[in-house]
Design a protein around this motif. Structure first.
Motif, PDB file in Angstrom:
ATOM      1  N   ASP A   1     -43.061 -11.106  32.531  1.00  0.00           N
ATOM      2  CA  ASP A   1     -42.062 -10.369  33.410  1.00  0.00           C
ATOM      3  C   ASP A   1     -42.601  -9.251  34.372  1.00  0.00           C
ATOM      4  OD1 ASP A   1     -39.696  -9.642  34.580  1.00  0.00           O
ATOM      5  OD2 ASP A   1     -38.862  -8.657  32.792  1.00  0.00           O
TER       6      ASP A   1
ATOM      7  N   GLU B   1     -44.963 -10.125  37.020  1.00  0.00           N
ATOM      8  CA  GLU B   1     -44.265 -10.704  38.332  1.00  0.00           C
ATOM      9  C   GLU B   1     -43.805  -9.548  38.922  1.00  0.00           C
ATOM     10  OE1 GLU B   1     -41.248 -13.593  36.696  1.00  0.00           O
ATOM     11  OE2 GLU B   1     -42.807 -14.887  36.055  1.00  0.00           O
ATOM     12  N   HIS B   2     -43.342  -8.320  38.218  1.00  0.00           N
ATOM     13  CA  HIS B   2     -42.760  -7.327  38.805  1.00  0.00           C
ATOM     14  C   HIS B   2     -43.854  -6.754  39.612  1.00  0.00           C
ATOM     15  CE1 HIS B   2     -39.900  -4.366  39.590  1.00  0.00           C
ATOM     16  NE2 HIS B   2     -40.659  -3.366  39.103  1.00  0.00           N
TER      17      HIS B   2
ATOM     18  N   VAL C   1     -46.551  -8.064  41.234  1.00  0.00           N
ATOM     19  CA  VAL C   1     -46.297  -8.736  42.520  1.00  0.00           C
ATOM     20  C   VAL C   1     -44.918  -8.465  43.374  1.00  0.00           C
ATOM     21  CG1 VAL C   1     -46.516 -10.907  43.812  1.00  0.00           C
ATOM     22  CG2 VAL C   1     -47.669 -10.701  41.662  1.00  0.00           C
ATOM     23  N   ALA C   2     -43.868  -8.520  42.842  1.00  0.00           N
ATOM     24  CA  ALA C   2     -42.667  -8.128  43.558  1.00  0.00           C
ATOM     25  C   ALA C   2     -42.504  -6.718  44.357  1.00  0.00           C
ATOM     26  CB  ALA C   2     -41.451  -8.027  42.637  1.00  0.00           C
ATOM     27  N   ILE C   3     -43.297  -5.690  43.826  1.00  0.00           N
ATOM     28  CA  ILE C   3     -43.268  -4.393  44.268  1.00  0.00           C
ATOM     29  C   ILE C   3     -44.281  -4.302  45.091  1.00  0.00           C
ATOM     30  CG2 ILE C   3     -41.763  -3.578  42.308  1.00  0.00           C
ATOM     31  CD1 ILE C   3     -44.439  -2.125  41.209  1.00  0.00           C
ATOM     32  N   GLU C   4     -45.055  -4.982  45.574  1.00  0.00           N
ATOM     33  CA  GLU C   4     -46.163  -4.846  46.361  1.00  0.00           C
ATOM     34  C   GLU C   4     -45.792  -3.771  47.737  1.00  0.00           C
ATOM     35  OE1 GLU C   4     -48.703  -8.186  47.019  1.00  0.00           O
ATOM     36  OE2 GLU C   4     -49.846  -7.353  45.639  1.00  0.00           O
TER      37      GLU C   4
ATOM     38  N   HIS D   1     -39.639  -1.807  34.048  1.00  0.00           N
ATOM     39  CA  HIS D   1     -38.895  -2.976  34.468  1.00  0.00           C
ATOM     40  C   HIS D   1     -38.753  -3.934  33.372  1.00  0.00           C
ATOM     41  CE1 HIS D   1     -37.531  -6.232  36.968  1.00  0.00           C
ATOM     42  NE2 HIS D   1     -38.476  -7.059  36.363  1.00  0.00           N
TER      43      HIS D   1
ATOM     44  N   HIS E   1     -52.962  -7.076  43.155  1.00  0.00           N
ATOM     45  CA  HIS E   1     -52.194  -7.234  41.955  1.00  0.00           C
ATOM     46  C   HIS E   1     -52.938  -7.315  40.802  1.00  0.00           C
ATOM     47  CE1 HIS E   1     -52.188 -11.428  43.262  1.00  0.00           C
ATOM     48  NE2 HIS E   1     -51.892 -11.944  41.976  1.00  0.00           N
TER      49      HIS E   1
END
Ligand code: ZN
Length: 433
Positions: A49, A52-53, A55-58, A167, A415
């Motif tokens: 998790d 993945e976060h 990458v999501a907050i790039e 997160h 990342h």
């Protein structure tokens, strides 16, 4: 994964170690226990998790990079950037955030056991003087600005790891201190980490510093340096009328000759050791005996013993030159000499079997990247020289032209560097069940 050949060549930095054959070409192995541990933690659902976060907050990481890069942080003037970084640590979820006596921003994240403290740091300072244009420019995929890679991206990596842990509600056994430290570059002389690891400070058990290019690169030891300003002083006078006074320049000439003659007893055997007289000055005119003569000397080695040896050769040469020049004078008072230390970076060596080194290699390997161990001069030098485990790892992405106005950074799988940093930190701090 386990069948991978866990053997790596130590890539000693060629420029630093090219001379004598004594440099290690060992092939350190990653012990199964560390590899298994890294693979197990990597597979944990909370950790997935968090990955993945990252990458999501790039987009956010990109905004942070631009904002922090555009806050100038010349050596000894890191304050504004430190305050903003401290604020970002708070925005990312930390409560206990402060700026210490020398200007380091430190955010503390309690562990469940709180039996150890792991530092996770990046340096705030750049090499660029006040007044440098630090506006970020964009050209294709590359982002250009002085200091954008070294080490503003390091700060963003530290923030990314923290945000991902928050997160995913990841708890660790040990406390983690998220640090933006001052004084890594040049005459900053490691004063940020020196303060963190000073005698009497709350004990940080190990340090993972973020500072460097490729994701494979792990710095586990450091080249140390001793730097001096040597100044001979006397009354000075007219070159004709006061002839016979001891002459500071003549004393300096003697000192350099004696140093240069005796230094090979240290520099031609064993581990590479260097010395250099880099700058000289003093004197008022061609027909004046100078009242002072100064030089700046830089000496380096990967071995603290060798560094101490060459240091002793310099001091003996200066003392002998002083005595000779004074003994040969015809008139006037004796010269004096001042030998002022202007820089100290302890040489630092640690075994590749050290658990933190093993964990950093295992975490890198868990991402199918072959780790390469190096020695260099980074914040890790200081704790390693005190026997405290430390490594310096990649900030992720690719970069170039560091320490130049054309410095650039590019988010090429950036990342992954952050994810490897997080995995290393979790294996070191212990993922709480
Ligand atoms: Zn740096």
């Amino acid at each position: 994964m386990l069948s991978r050949i866990a053997i790596y060549i130590v890539v000693a930095m060629v420029a630093l170690t090219a001379n004598v054959g004594a440099q290690e070409q060992t092939a350190p192995e990653v012990a199964d226990q560390y590899l298994n541990d890294a693979i197990k933690i990597k597979a944990d659902s909370r950790v997935q998790d968090a990955f993945e976060h990252i990458v999501a907050i790039e987009p956010q990481s990109r905004r942070d990079l631009i904002e922090l890069t555009e806050i100038p942080a010349p050596p000894f003037e890191e304050q504004v950037r430190a305050e903003r970084f401290a604020e970002m640590l708070r925005e990312s979820g930390l409560v206990d955030v402060s700026i210490d006596e020398v200007g380091n921003a430190v955010g503390k994240r309690p562990g469940r056991k709180s039996d150890r403290i792991i530092g996770y740091s990046a340096h705030l300072d750049t090499v660029f003087p006040a007044g440098t244009d630090v506006t970020v420019r964009f050209d294709d995929e590359k982002m250009y600005a002085p200091g954008i890679g070294d080490n503003t991206r390091g700060l963003v990596t530290v923030l990314g790891v923290l945000r991902a842990m928050e997160h995913a509600n990841i708890e660790t056994d040990a406390d983690i201190w998220f640090i933006g430290n001052v004084g890594e570059e040049g005459l900053g002389d490691l004063r940020g980490v020196k303060h963190l690891f000073r005698d009497g400070a709350e004990k940080i058990d190990s340090l993972i510093a973020v500072d460097g290019g490729e994701s494979s690169r792990i710095v586990y030891g450091g080249v140390g340096s001793h730097r001096y300003k040597v100044t001979f002083k006397g009354p000075g006078g007219h070159s004709w009328g006061a002839f016979g006074l001891a002459n500071p320049h003549h004393a300096m000439g003697r000192a350099i000759r004696i140093f240069d003659e005796n230094a090979p007893s240290v520099t031609t055997v064993g581990e590479k050791t260097s010395y250099n007289v880099g700058r000289m000055g003093g004197g008022t005119s061609i027909n004046s005996i100078p009242f002072e003569s100064w030089m700046e000397v830089d000496m380096r080695s990967g071995s603290q013993d060798k560094l101490d040896d060459i240091d002793a050769v310099l001091k003996a040469a200066v003392e002998q030159a002083l005595q000779e020049e004074n003994a040969d004078r015809l008139d006037g008072p004796a010269l004096t000499v001042e030998v002022a230390r202007v820089g100290t970076r302890p040489a630092a060596q640690q075994e590749s079997s050290e658990p933190l080194v093993q964990r950093s290699m295992a975490a890198t390997l868990a991402f199918d990247i072959q780790p390469s161990l190096r020695i260099s001069s980074t914040d890790s030098n200081l704790p390693i020289s005190k026997g405290i485990p430390a490594v310096t790892m990649s900030r992720g992405g690719i970069s170039g032209n560091s320490h130049s106005p054309d410095e650039w950074w590019q988010n090429d799988d950036g990342h992954i560097g952050i994810q490897i940093g997080l995995l290393t930190l979790l294996t070191e701090a212990g993922l709480a069940e």
